[in-house]
Design an enzyme around this catalytic site. Structure first.
Site, mmCIF file in Angstrom:
data_model
loop_
_atom_site.group_PDB
_atom_site.id
_atom_site.type_symbol
_atom_site.label_atom_id
_atom_site.label_comp_id
_atom_site.label_asym_id
_atom_site.label_seq_id
_atom_site.Cartn_x
_atom_site.Cartn_y
_atom_site.Cartn_z
ATOM 1 C CB ALA A 1 -4.829 -51.749 -5.198
ATOM 2 C CD GLU A 2 -0.901 -49.391 -0.983
ATOM 3 O OE1 GLU A 2 -0.367 -49.753 0.297
ATOM 4 O OE2 GLU A 2 -0.010 -48.943 -1.796
ATOM 5 C CG ASP B 1 -8.929 -47.539 -6.984
ATOM 6 O OD1 ASP B 1 -8.981 -46.507 -7.143
ATOM 7 O OD2 ASP B 1 -8.870 -48.429 -7.638
ATOM 8 C CB SER C 1 -4.747 -15.860 -29.030
ATOM 9 O OG SER C 1 -4.930 -14.685 -29.925
ATOM 10 C CG LEU C 2 0.398 -17.091 -27.722
ATOM 11 C CD1 LEU C 2 1.325 -18.410 -27.311
ATOM 12 C CD2 LEU C 2 1.366 -15.935 -26.930
ATOM 13 C CD GLU D 1 6.128 -21.907 -20.988
ATOM 14 O OE1 GLU D 1 4.956 -22.165 -21.462
ATOM 15 O OE2 GLU D 1 6.348 -21.035 -20.215
ATOM 16 C CE LYS E 1 0.208 -22.306 -30.061
ATOM 17 N NZ LYS E 1 -0.765 -23.210 -30.181
ATOM 18 C CG ASP F 1 -2.923 -29.164 -31.130
ATOM 19 O OD1 ASP F 1 -3.510 -28.082 -30.793
ATOM 20 O OD2 ASP F 1 -2.937 -29.719 -32.288
ATOM 21 N NE ARG G 1 -7.752 -17.373 -26.198
ATOM 22 C CZ ARG G 1 -8.207 -17.058 -27.409
ATOM 23 N NH1 ARG G 1 -8.933 -17.854 -28.075
ATOM 24 N NH2 ARG G 1 -7.784 -16.014 -28.111
ATOM 25 C CE1 TYR H 1 -1.013 -20.540 -21.105
ATOM 26 C CE2 TYR H 1 -1.533 -22.965 -21.804
ATOM 27 C CZ TYR H 1 -2.051 -21.704 -21.620
ATOM 28 O OH TYR H 1 -3.178 -21.293 -22.332
ATOM 29 C CE LYS I 1 0.557 -22.849 -35.273
ATOM 30 N NZ LYS I 1 -0.817 -23.126 -34.353
ATOM 31 C CB CYS J 1 -21.863 -57.890 -44.361
ATOM 32 S SG CYS J 1 -20.326 -58.306 -43.832
ATOM 33 C CB CYS K 1 -21.367 -62.736 -44.068
ATOM 34 S SG CYS K 1 -22.356 -61.639 -43.374
ATOM 35 C CB CYS L 1 -22.508 -56.925 -40.766
ATOM 36 S SG CYS L 1 -22.718 -58.718 -40.880
ATOM 37 C CB CYS M 1 -20.596 -61.741 -40.016
ATOM 38 S SG CYS M 1 -19.605 -61.006 -40.990
HETATM 39 S S1 IVH Z 1 0.926 -18.611 -23.224
HETATM 40 C C1 IVH Z 1 -0.855 -14.525 -23.158
HETATM 41 N N1 IVH Z 1 1.879 -21.136 -23.219
HETATM 42 O O1 IVH Z 1 -1.638 -21.771 -27.272
HETATM 43 C C2 IVH Z 1 -0.377 -15.987 -23.745
HETATM 44 N N2 IVH Z 1 0.181 -20.988 -24.546
HETATM 45 O O2 IVH Z 1 -2.639 -18.697 -28.633
HETATM 46 C C3 IVH Z 1 -1.301 -17.123 -23.248
HETATM 47 N N3 IVH Z 1 -0.762 -22.992 -25.540
HETATM 48 O O3 IVH Z 1 -4.734 -21.716 -27.074
HETATM 49 C C4 IVH Z 1 -0.628 -18.345 -23.992
HETATM 50 N N4 IVH Z 1 0.850 -24.397 -24.817
HETATM 51 O O4 IVH Z 1 -3.782 -22.409 -24.629
HETATM 52 C C5 IVH Z 1 1.096 -20.517 -23.770
HETATM 53 N N5 IVH Z 1 3.058 -22.965 -22.922
HETATM 54 C C6 IVH Z 1 2.290 -22.581 -23.425
HETATM 55 C C7 IVH Z 1 1.119 -23.067 -24.185
HETATM 56 C C8 IVH Z 1 0.115 -22.087 -24.908
HETATM 57 C C9 IVH Z 1 -0.150 -24.254 -25.348
HETATM 58 C C10 IVH Z 1 -2.142 -22.693 -26.294
HETATM 59 C C11 IVH Z 1 -2.601 -21.610 -25.376
HETATM 60 C C12 IVH Z 1 -3.695 -20.906 -26.452
HETATM 61 C C13 IVH Z 1 -2.615 -21.100 -27.664
HETATM 62 C C14 IVH Z 1 -2.041 -19.537 -27.734
#
Ligand code: IVH
Length: 671
Positions: free
Chosen positions: A38-39, A41, A86-87, A118, A120, A122, A141, A229, A318, A412, A415, A430, A435
């Site tokens: 509230a504060e 806001d 990507s990874l 870390e 990952k 989603d 991305r 990250y 994964k 429905c 009913c 419906c 109903c």
């Molecule tokens: S590092 C160059 N760290 O996973 C490395 N990615 O293909 C860049 N993701 O869509 C990624 N958690 O957004 C990294 N702790 C994390 C992550 C992470 C989720 C996602 C990232 C990308 C996919 C990797």
């Protein structure tokens, strides 16, 4: 005087904005709020009202931008100064060991490597660009080289600072994952299910959908958050380790999931953490689909470099998808309180990574047709964040030819009134006014927490009430007697008394609960609160015009139409009348006609020429403001006419915004 008041307003705006940035950081990045919602806001309202008066103060980094801005025609491409890679994936401990061997070989090292593990998350990957500490761009991305500019949407996310703090680099590009916590996702999906809206298969889809909105005001209503990250680009030297980078990001005000980041001194430790994290997966408040393993040392990262699309210094370990195959035995049609008829798949029970599953969401008939799902099919189901799992696909190879299609109903199932699917909607509804299924769901909602909160009157008792025909409308709850309750199974004196007491005290619920309890389509708890504050009583809300409704920030055409439709319906009108006769007539203490001056304190001084002091004060009050006789630190504005003396001097001394009568009238009349 106009420019003098602008400069004080600017100063005041700056101070409030700094406070808001700070509280935002405490709340989102540290999870340690220092003030109440509230504060917060109230502070935001102060800022908004300053910006209303001086629109030039509403700069892109103002916390006011969190609420969304003008809809876009389309997204513009955003080229990444450094590609978003990507990874590579690992699917088991063996793959991780291979990665370790590969990495050491590349570095010509035999000693153990230090890694950082870390979760990952989603969600959706983003790159946030900060210049001189200000957020200037948010981009998806895309294909790694070019994404989409989603700056407007990103600004609405509370956990993303609009202004960095501490010793931030002049130029900084941060990479992170935007996501939605499971609870928020489930609440949203449940609400959508009840209202017959399309549900989302998983939090990632909902996040992606929210970020793809051209209207950022819609994105602002979605509780998204972020976990950063990595540093993409920086004008300062790279910190020595990846862990140091993450700590720097947090120091600069960005949200980092540091509690869940773990150092590992060799690959065995990494694998142990991989096993541990997989166990933790079910208890985390967000979805993760694996663990990211990174070489911690920045120099080594540099030396390892990258292949065309993936870095050599990191890998995604994964987790297995939480999927199983089972038989779709039948389809049950459920009717929600808005009449939405939704299909639910009844499955041969199957254990999906520790949870027994016997039903799944079929979402709607567009989805059923898209996946060509039939009764008798073997289907792949997946648990993905929702309480109810999804059907991912049909196992076509297992078809026998005896499978039966799932037709969209014309009537429905409860009913038997006709159902109708409106244009642009995914779910048929419906049309039956009486109903019983609608009534049952409406009753459950009416009695639930946050609504009329009638303790004890849950699903089981509501079912009995309906079966015994003791209740035919919401208002009938208030006619129930002790004798009625004694017709129930297992009813004792005490329980009956408690129920009667709970029903009676529910008449005193605040207006916002009552509005929410009515179950008006698209009116959730938050909106009910906004409407309660705005209109002060039900009569005013029921007679509001669409212009009045649309004038509210939170109300768009869909909501306005839904409200007008609800209050225009004669059945609803007679229900409201009956409830009123039962003594349910809540008003909001916070009633205002406008909210432009919400919480603002005004002092009038000097000999006013264009209106009397009383008139001025009344104008303030109807817009949610307050008038006071003396100037203090709590004063927001002083309206000064000719001959103003000590109050004006004090206002100047305290840095209070000073308005001329014309400034004031402009403020009151501004749209
Ligand atoms: S590092 C160059 N760290 O996973 C490395 N990615 O293909 C860049 N993701 O869509 C990624 N958690 O957004 C990294 N702790 C994390 C992550 C992470 C989720 C996602 C990232 C990308 C996919 C990797």
């Amino acid at each position: 005087m106009a420019s003098a008041s602008l400069s004080t307003a600017r100063q005041q705006h700056h101070e409030i904005a700094q406070q808001l940035h700070h509280h935002n950081f405490c709340y989102h990045a540290l999870d340690r709020p220092e003030i109440s919602d509230a504060e917060y806001d109230q502070l935001l309202q102060k800022l908004l009202s300053l910006e209303e008066q001086f629109p030039e103060l509403a700069t892109a980094d103002s916390p006011s931008q969190r609420v969304g801005s003008q809809p876009l025609e389309g997204f513009t491409p955003a080229i990444h100064a450094r590609p978003m890679l990507s990874l590579e994936n690992a699917f088991d401990a063996e793959n991780l060991k291979e990665f370790d061997t590969r990495t050491k070989r590349f570095l010509s090292r035999s000693e153990d490597l230090q890694y950082l593990c870390e979760p990952k998350l989603d969600g959706v990957a983003v790159a946030l660009t900060y210049q001189q500490g200000k957020l200037v761009r948010g981009a998806t991305r895309g294909d790694g080289t070019t994404g989409e500019d989603i700056t407007q949407n990103v600004r609405t996310i509370g956990a993303i600072p609009l202004q960095l703090q501490d010793d931030y680099p002049e130029q900084l590009e941060v990479r992170g994952e935007i996501y939605m916590e499971l609870e928020a996702f489930q609440v949203l999906n449940r609400q959508r299910r009840e209202e017959g809206e399309a549900t989302f298969a998983n939090p990632r889809n909902l996040t992606a959908g929210s970020l793809r909105q051209l209207d950022s005001k819609l994105t602002a209503t979605r509780p998204l958050t972020i976990s950063c990250y990595g540093i993409g680009i920086s004008s300062e030297a790279t910190p020595k380790t990846h862990k140091d980078s993450l700590e720097s990001l947090q120091r600069w005000g960005l949200k980092v999931n540091l509690d869940m980041v773990q150092e590992a001194s060799n690959m065995d430790d990494v694998i142990a953490r991989y096993v541990e994290l997989q166990e933790m997966r079910e208890t985390l408040p967000y979805e993760i689909d694996g663990m990211v393993v990174k070489v911690n040392d920045s120099n080594l990262q540099q030396e390892l470099g990258e292949k065309s699309r993936t870095p050599r210094w990191a890998i995604a370990a994964k987790f297995p998808a939480r999927q199983e195959q089972t038989l779709l035995e039948s389809v049950q049609l459920q009717v929600g309180r808005t009449g939405a008829v939704t299909p639910v798949a009844k499955l041969q029970p199957v254990n999906v990574s520790g949870v027994m599953v016997s039903s799944a969401s079929l979402h709607n008939w567009d989805e059923i047709n898209r996946l060509d799902i039939r009764i008798g099919d073997t289907v792949v189901i997946e648990r993905a964040g929702d309480v109810i799992p999804n059907i991912v696909r049909v196992v076509a190879e297992k078809r026998t030819g005896k499978e039966q299609p799932i037709p969209e109903p014309n009537h429905c199932p409860i009913c038997h009134s006709p159902v109708h699917r409106e244009e642009g909607e995914v779910i048929p509804r419906c049309q039956g006014v009486n109903c019983p299924a609608k009534l049952k769901e409406s009753l459950k909602h009416f009695c639930s927490r946050g609504a009329m909160d009638i303790e004890g009157l849950g699903d089981r008792l509501i079912d009995q009430l309906l079966r015994l025909k003791l209740v035919n409308s919401l208002a009938d709850i208030y006619h129930l007697t002790r004798e009625d309750f004694f017709q129930f199974d297992r009813m004792g004196d005490k329980l009956a008394d408690n129920l009667l007491q709970a029903i009676s005290s529910s008449k005193q619920r605040p207006l916002e609960n009552f509005i929410f309890a009515l179950g008006i389509r698209h009116v959730g708890k938050h909106l009910a609160k906004v409407l309660s504050r705005q209109f002060g009583n039900l009569e005013a809300l029921a007679t509001a015009t669409s212009d009045q409704l649309l004038a509210l920030h939170e109300v768009g055409p869909q909501v306005s139409e839904s409200l007008i439709h609800f209050f225009g319906d004669t059945n609803n009108q007679s229900l409201l009348k009956k409830l009123n006769q039962e003594g349910i007539n809540p008003t909001s203490d916070e009633q205002v006609i406008g909210d432009r001056l919400q919480g603002q304190v005004f002092v009038f001084t000097g000999s006013l020429e264009q209106f009397s002091r009383k008139e001025g004060e009344a104008l303030v009050e109807v817009q949610g403001g307050r008038a006071s006789g003396s100037v203090s630190k709590k004063t927001d504005y002083v309206v000064a006419g000719p001959g103003a003396g000590s109050k004006l001097a004090k206002a100047e001394q305290l840095g209070v915004v000073i308005l001329s009568e014309n400034d004031f009238l402009q403020l009151i009349n501004s749209e």
